[in-house]
Scaffold this active site. Structure first.
Site: not given
Ligand code: KIV
Length: 295
Positions: A75, A144, A212
């Site tokens: 996202d 995710k 993160e």
């Molecule tokens: O949205 C994204 O790109 C992420 C990464 C930073 C892991 O969650």
């Protein structure tokens, strides 16, 4: 035959056990689509692997050809592709459209689609409805979502329903309004919470977890504690995998990028110079030439 002592059988620190290179996630021979089972097997082999974000078919096809085994339709598309300031406004319609494009542009990488803010926080049933959309309409191989202990019920239902889940703990950008963009897990209590979060997502059935912006030593401890792979971003060198946002990694993002980013190219410069050269050719009458014309 000489017997090796237990100490001699241990891999030398920092040296990975030998692997069957034909199975490697990066550089391996297989051209079929990578699955979460391949990711689990890589952790068992002690293999490190790279992950990049992607938001469109053409960029994803370049990374697929380069052998990147896992792509995240993050996202982060909100601020890196769609022009929002944060990831918060991103919608399910946008994530579905972008994820479908990345799936169409690839044939080998496992594609992980991000569940955007507001698409799973209500509870497991809402999470299942949203994740099902990404699997059915976009064709992703996994989803995710952010949160550790607070998201374990959502993860459990998705996994029970046959949808592989990558969890995301530490800094969770969808909570920017509550937590800001700060290093997470500093101090004893915060470190314990991060470990609890990591175990909670593993127990709920996640196949991998993004860490993160957490201190490198703590990310190392989480990686050694968990059976599932950790994917670091700003989490030091000891995680099983590393992810970067592609526009940061290739120098397309304007302005300041976080300290943990390594810039492998300067696409902003390359594209800007090319656009200026085109404009000057048009204004100066040197494009198109005879060779670019049809008769
Ligand atoms: O949205 C994204 O790109 C992420 C990464 C930073 C892991 O969650």
């Amino acid at each position: 035959m000489t017997q090796l002592s237990a100490a001699q059988k241990q891999p030398v620190q920092g040296v990975r056990p030998s692997t069957d290179s034909s199975k490697a996630l990066y550089g391996g021979k297989s051209t079929r689509r990578i699955t979460v089972r391949d990711i689990t097997a890589a952790k068992e082999r002690g293999e490190k692997w790279p992950m990049l974000t992607a938001y469109d078919a053409m960029t994803a096809s370049v990374f697929d050809e380069a052998g990147i085994p896992v792509m995240l339709v993050g996202d982060s598309a909100g601020n890196c592709h769609l022009g929002y300031e944060t990831t918060v406004p991103v919608t399910m319609d946008e994530m579905t459209m972008l994820s479908a494009a990345v799936v169409r542009g690839t044939s080998r990488a496992l594609i992980v689609g991000d569940l955007p803010f507001g698409s799973y926080q209500e509870g497991p049933v809402q999470a299942l409805r949203s994740a099902t959309r990404l699997v059915k309409e976009a064709g992703v191989g996994a989803v995710k979502l952010e949160g550790g202990e607070r998201s374990h019920r959502q993860i459990e239902l998705l996994v029970e329903s046959g949808i592989p889940v990558m969890a995301h703990i530490g800094l969770t950008p969808q909570s920017v309004n509550a937590m800001g963009y700060r290093v997470q897990g500093r101090g004893e209590e915060a470190a314990h919470q991060l470990l609890r979060d990591a175990k909670a997502v593993q127990d709920a059935g996640a196949f991998a977890v993004v860490l993160e912006l957490v201190p490198a030593e703590l990310a190392g401890e989480v990686t050694r504690t968990l059976q599932i792979p950790t994917v670091g971003i700003g989490a030091g060198p000891e995680t099983d995998a590393q992810v970067l946002v592609w526009t940061d990694m290739l120098g397309l993002t304007g302005g300041k990028v976080p300290k943990f980013v390594k810039k492998y190219a300067d696409l902003r410069e390359v594209m800007g110079s090319a656009a200026k050269a085109f404009a000057e050719d048009v204004v100066g009458g040197t494009f198109p030439l005879e060779e670019h014309s049809v008769h």
